[in-house]
Design a protein around this motif. Sequence first.
Motif, PDB file in Angstrom:
ATOM      1  N   VAL A   1       1.119  -1.509   0.036  1.00  0.00           N
ATOM      2  CA  VAL A   1      -0.082   0.381  -0.191  1.00  0.00           C
ATOM      3  C   VAL A   1       1.023   1.905   0.151  1.00  0.00           C
ATOM      4  O   VAL A   1       2.060   1.532   1.329  1.00  0.00           O
ATOM      5  N   ASP A   2       0.689   2.137  -0.860  1.00  0.00           N
ATOM      6  CA  ASP A   2       1.256   3.465  -1.412  1.00  0.00           C
ATOM      7  C   ASP A   2       0.832   4.730  -0.533  1.00  0.00           C
ATOM      8  O   ASP A   2      -0.593   4.952  -1.384  1.00  0.00           O
ATOM      9  N   PHE A   3       1.139   5.458   0.590  1.00  0.00           N
ATOM     10  CA  PHE A   3       0.442   6.487   0.635  1.00  0.00           C
ATOM     11  C   PHE A   3       0.660   8.073   0.032  1.00  0.00           C
ATOM     12  O   PHE A   3       1.483   8.034  -0.451  1.00  0.00           O
ATOM     13  N   TYR A   4       0.204   8.840   0.452  1.00  0.00           N
ATOM     14  CA  TYR A   4      -0.321  10.811   0.282  1.00  0.00           C
ATOM     15  C   TYR A   4       0.025  11.306   1.301  1.00  0.00           C
ATOM     16  O   TYR A   4      -1.065  11.936   1.358  1.00  0.00           O
ATOM     17  N   ALA A   5       0.884  11.132   2.217  1.00  0.00           N
ATOM     18  CA  ALA A   5       0.884  11.813   3.178  1.00  0.00           C
ATOM     19  C   ALA A   5       1.535  13.264   3.760  1.00  0.00           C
ATOM     20  O   ALA A   5       2.041  13.690   5.493  1.00  0.00           O
TER      21      ALA A   5
ATOM     22  N   ILE B   1      -4.760   9.342   3.025  1.00  0.00           N
ATOM     23  CA  ILE B   1      -5.141   8.857   1.266  1.00  0.00           C
ATOM     24  C   ILE B   1      -4.319   8.256   0.754  1.00  0.00           C
ATOM     25  O   ILE B   1      -2.891   7.720   1.071  1.00  0.00           O
ATOM     26  N   GLY B   2      -4.596   6.869  -0.043  1.00  0.00           N
ATOM     27  CA  GLY B   2      -3.878   5.604  -0.239  1.00  0.00           C
ATOM     28  C   GLY B   2      -3.850   4.608  -1.351  1.00  0.00           C
ATOM     29  O   GLY B   2      -5.571   5.014  -2.057  1.00  0.00           O
ATOM     30  N   TYR B   3      -3.416   3.896  -1.811  1.00  0.00           N
ATOM     31  CA  TYR B   3      -3.574   3.534  -2.648  1.00  0.00           C
ATOM     32  C   TYR B   3      -3.155   1.232  -2.906  1.00  0.00           C
ATOM     33  O   TYR B   3      -2.158   1.420  -2.328  1.00  0.00           O
ATOM     34  N   HIS B   4      -3.733   0.580  -3.203  1.00  0.00           N
ATOM     35  CA  HIS B   4      -3.111  -0.153  -3.138  1.00  0.00           C
ATOM     36  C   HIS B   4      -1.499  -1.040  -4.917  1.00  0.00           C
ATOM     37  O   HIS B   4      -2.988  -0.895  -5.817  1.00  0.00           O
ATOM     38  N   GLY B   5      -1.311  -1.356  -4.618  1.00  0.00           N
ATOM     39  CA  GLY B   5       0.161  -1.015  -5.690  1.00  0.00           C
ATOM     40  C   GLY B   5       0.234  -2.622  -5.407  1.00  0.00           C
ATOM     41  O   GLY B   5      -0.531  -4.015  -5.496  1.00  0.00           O
ATOM     42  N   ARG B   6       1.440  -2.965  -6.324  1.00  0.00           N
ATOM     43  CA  ARG B   6       1.726  -4.433  -7.042  1.00  0.00           C
ATOM     44  C   ARG B   6       2.941  -5.167  -5.731  1.00  0.00           C
ATOM     45  O   ARG B   6       4.227  -4.111  -6.107  1.00  0.00           O
ATOM     46  N   SER B   7       3.052  -5.569  -5.269  1.00  0.00           N
ATOM     47  CA  SER B   7       3.592  -6.441  -4.860  1.00  0.00           C
ATOM     48  C   SER B   7       5.097  -7.156  -5.443  1.00  0.00           C
ATOM     49  O   SER B   7       5.977  -7.354  -5.431  1.00  0.00           O
ATOM     50  N   GLY B   8       4.727  -7.537  -6.678  1.00  0.00           N
ATOM     51  CA  GLY B   8       5.057  -7.778  -7.408  1.00  0.00           C
ATOM     52  C   GLY B   8       6.749  -7.564  -8.008  1.00  0.00           C
ATOM     53  O   GLY B   8       7.283  -8.143  -8.483  1.00  0.00           O
ATOM     54  N   THR B   9       6.559  -6.898  -7.705  1.00  0.00           N
ATOM     55  CA  THR B   9       7.221  -5.516  -8.410  1.00  0.00           C
ATOM     56  C   THR B   9       8.637  -5.018  -7.859  1.00  0.00           C
ATOM     57  O   THR B   9       8.921  -3.353  -8.177  1.00  0.00           O
ATOM     58  N   ILE B  10       8.541  -5.244  -6.226  1.00  0.00           N
ATOM     59  CA  ILE B  10       9.061  -5.075  -5.631  1.00  0.00           C
ATOM     60  C   ILE B  10      10.313  -5.082  -6.239  1.00  0.00           C
ATOM     61  O   ILE B  10      10.480  -6.594  -5.412  1.00  0.00           O
ATOM     62  N   VAL B  11      11.429  -4.090  -5.695  1.00  0.00           N
ATOM     63  CA  VAL B  11      12.867  -5.014  -6.209  1.00  0.00           C
ATOM     64  C   VAL B  11      13.986  -4.169  -5.000  1.00  0.00           C
ATOM     65  O   VAL B  11      13.874  -3.017  -4.783  1.00  0.00           O
ATOM     66  N   VAL B  12      15.180  -4.767  -5.242  1.00  0.00           N
ATOM     67  CA  VAL B  12      15.931  -4.733  -4.149  1.00  0.00           C
ATOM     68  C   VAL B  12      16.703  -3.499  -4.620  1.00  0.00           C
ATOM     69  O   VAL B  12      17.059  -3.984  -5.772  1.00  0.00           O
ATOM     70  N   SER B  13      17.436  -2.411  -4.390  1.00  0.00           N
ATOM     71  CA  SER B  13      18.183  -1.456  -4.448  1.00  0.00           C
ATOM     72  C   SER B  13      19.653  -2.096  -5.236  1.00  0.00           C
ATOM     73  O   SER B  13      20.287  -3.212  -4.994  1.00  0.00           O
ATOM     74  N   GLY B  14      19.837  -1.206  -5.938  1.00  0.00           N
ATOM     75  CA  GLY B  14      21.150  -1.800  -7.346  1.00  0.00           C
ATOM     76  C   GLY B  14      20.124  -2.609  -8.616  1.00  0.00           C
ATOM     77  O   GLY B  14      20.898  -2.572  -9.147  1.00  0.00           O
ATOM     78  N   THR B  15      18.796  -2.800  -7.939  1.00  0.00           N
ATOM     79  CA  THR B  15      18.333  -3.330  -9.343  1.00  0.00           C
ATOM     80  C   THR B  15      17.829  -2.132 -10.592  1.00  0.00           C
ATOM     81  O   THR B  15      17.491  -1.071 -10.400  1.00  0.00           O
ATOM     82  N   ASP B  16      18.816  -2.669 -11.759  1.00  0.00           N
ATOM     83  CA  ASP B  16      18.355  -1.417 -13.068  1.00  0.00           C
ATOM     84  C   ASP B  16      16.590  -1.235 -12.785  1.00  0.00           C
ATOM     85  O   ASP B  16      15.691  -2.570 -13.028  1.00  0.00           O
ATOM     86  N   ILE B  17      16.236  -0.913 -13.353  1.00  0.00           N
ATOM     87  CA  ILE B  17      14.598  -0.134 -14.351  1.00  0.00           C
ATOM     88  C   ILE B  17      14.540  -0.400 -15.205  1.00  0.00           C
ATOM     89  O   ILE B  17      14.934   1.427 -16.460  1.00  0.00           O
ATOM     90  N   VAL B  18      13.941  -0.479 -16.098  1.00  0.00           N
ATOM     91  CA  VAL B  18      13.852  -0.025 -17.501  1.00  0.00           C
ATOM     92  C   VAL B  18      12.151   1.036 -17.658  1.00  0.00           C
ATOM     93  O   VAL B  18      11.783   0.416 -16.724  1.00  0.00           O
ATOM     94  N   ARG B  19      12.790   1.967 -18.778  1.00  0.00           N
ATOM     95  CA  ARG B  19      11.367   2.629 -18.547  1.00  0.00           C
ATOM     96  C   ARG B  19      10.949   2.164 -19.451  1.00  0.00           C
ATOM     97  O   ARG B  19      10.421   1.266 -20.735  1.00  0.00           O
ATOM     98  N   PRO B  20       8.939   2.147 -18.904  1.00  0.00           N
ATOM     99  CA  PRO B  20       8.328   1.989 -18.788  1.00  0.00           C
ATOM    100  C   PRO B  20       7.996   2.265 -20.396  1.00  0.00           C
ATOM    101  O   PRO B  20       7.640   3.407 -20.145  1.00  0.00           O
ATOM    102  N   THR B  21       6.625   1.329 -20.884  1.00  0.00           N
ATOM    103  CA  THR B  21       5.873   1.512 -21.795  1.00  0.00           C
ATOM    104  C   THR B  21       4.335   2.048 -21.248  1.00  0.00           C
ATOM    105  O   THR B  21       4.338   1.137 -20.593  1.00  0.00           O
ATOM    106  N   GLY B  22       3.787   3.066 -23.150  1.00  0.00           N
ATOM    107  CA  GLY B  22       2.320   2.211 -22.464  1.00  0.00           C
ATOM    108  C   GLY B  22       1.799   3.640 -23.080  1.00  0.00           C
ATOM    109  O   GLY B  22       2.320   4.486 -23.683  1.00  0.00           O
TER     110      GLY B  22
END
Length: 406
Positions: free
Chosen positions: A120-124, A152-173
């Motif tokens: 869950v991610d908030f907006y605090a 205020i918050g929303y439910h996020g995606r737990s499966g794409t939580i990654v550890v520090s040092g992981t490269d992040i691919v620019r998203p497309t959409g």
Amino acid sequence: MPDSWIDPSPDTGFDLNTLPYGVFDVGGDEGAGTRVGTAIGPHVLDLGAAARATGSPHADVLGAPNLDALLAAGRPVWERVRAELVEWLTDPAHEAAVRPHLVDRDAVRLHLPFTVADYVDFYASEHHATNVGRIFRPDQAPLTPNWKHLPIGYHGRSGTIVVSGTDIVRPTGQRKPPTEPVPVFGPSARLDIEAEVGFVVGTPSAMGERVGVDDFADHVFGVFLLNDWSSRDLQAWEYVPLGPFLGKSFATSVSPWIVPLGALEAARVDQPVQDPEPLPYLRGERPWGLDLRLEVRLNGHVVSRPPFAQMYWTAAQQLAHMTVNGASLRTGDVYASGTVSGPEVGQRGCLLELSWSGKEPIRLPDGTERTFLEDGDEVTITATAPGAHGGTVHFGEVTGRILPAR
């Protein structure tokens, strides 16, 4: 706090004030698998091996391949284990048994420290929410009518939580530039960061139960840093009426070291005055504001120093709100503070605010400018907090580098 028989030189960051937990392996040690460790000075202590060598009653939870068993063990065990670690590292009688299980921190590879359940991610942050409102709704009140009544918050995606040092691919959409009559498809052109603080639940709760503000420390095991990577152009097109989706779900980076809540007692502060007064379920006997000082670097250059102590809603209030409808907690649940921003320009926790949605580019010391992230950019978030007896608690770092879209 007594001195350790290990000399944690000042530039190594972690001393007895912190004793964070992480999960590591050692390069070249085939078959050993991952282990639970704590950072102390320039070393990582293999906690399972040390527990077996000292005859600790906690050898089973500390000898596991990740933190899941320790998280689930509950607050009394968390407190006993931390006291045990301090004893091992300060009493010379334990040195002979413990020293052989120290590993150079430079020689280890760090992993995601626990199995993530829900997210869950908030907006605090009132400063962040106000800035965002002024950017996107310049002719309206910056805060929505509910903002000061509930976290205020929303439910996020737990499966794409990654550890520090992981490269992040620019998203497309899909995104819809203001100049286009219909949406277009392609790589995000407004890729952003969000400097946040994360919390991990240890003790679960049953469905239908509420967790009170004052029960926060019985359920939350520890604290870490979090970068909620955000595609502002994908998000802007998709978020009405249901909120963040693909603009957030592609990746969330977390720091590998979990600072136990017990290390942060000296960092507790009053939170900002809340007006109007929150409803009773959001009130506690003692506030859980935390004096964490974040620092954001873009390609090695400091661009912001967000102050967590100014967050309007505390993590304890967020937990109470998250469960007030009877939603259950699970071991490994993660929730995040939302972007941490302060009142000054140099305290804004995302590029959307720092560049005022691209209208005011950030000039870096090398002469380049940024509005949003470019391929190859690297972002690092660090933090410290006051520790016991005038010491300092260190949170390590969360780092990610942007790769081109695929």
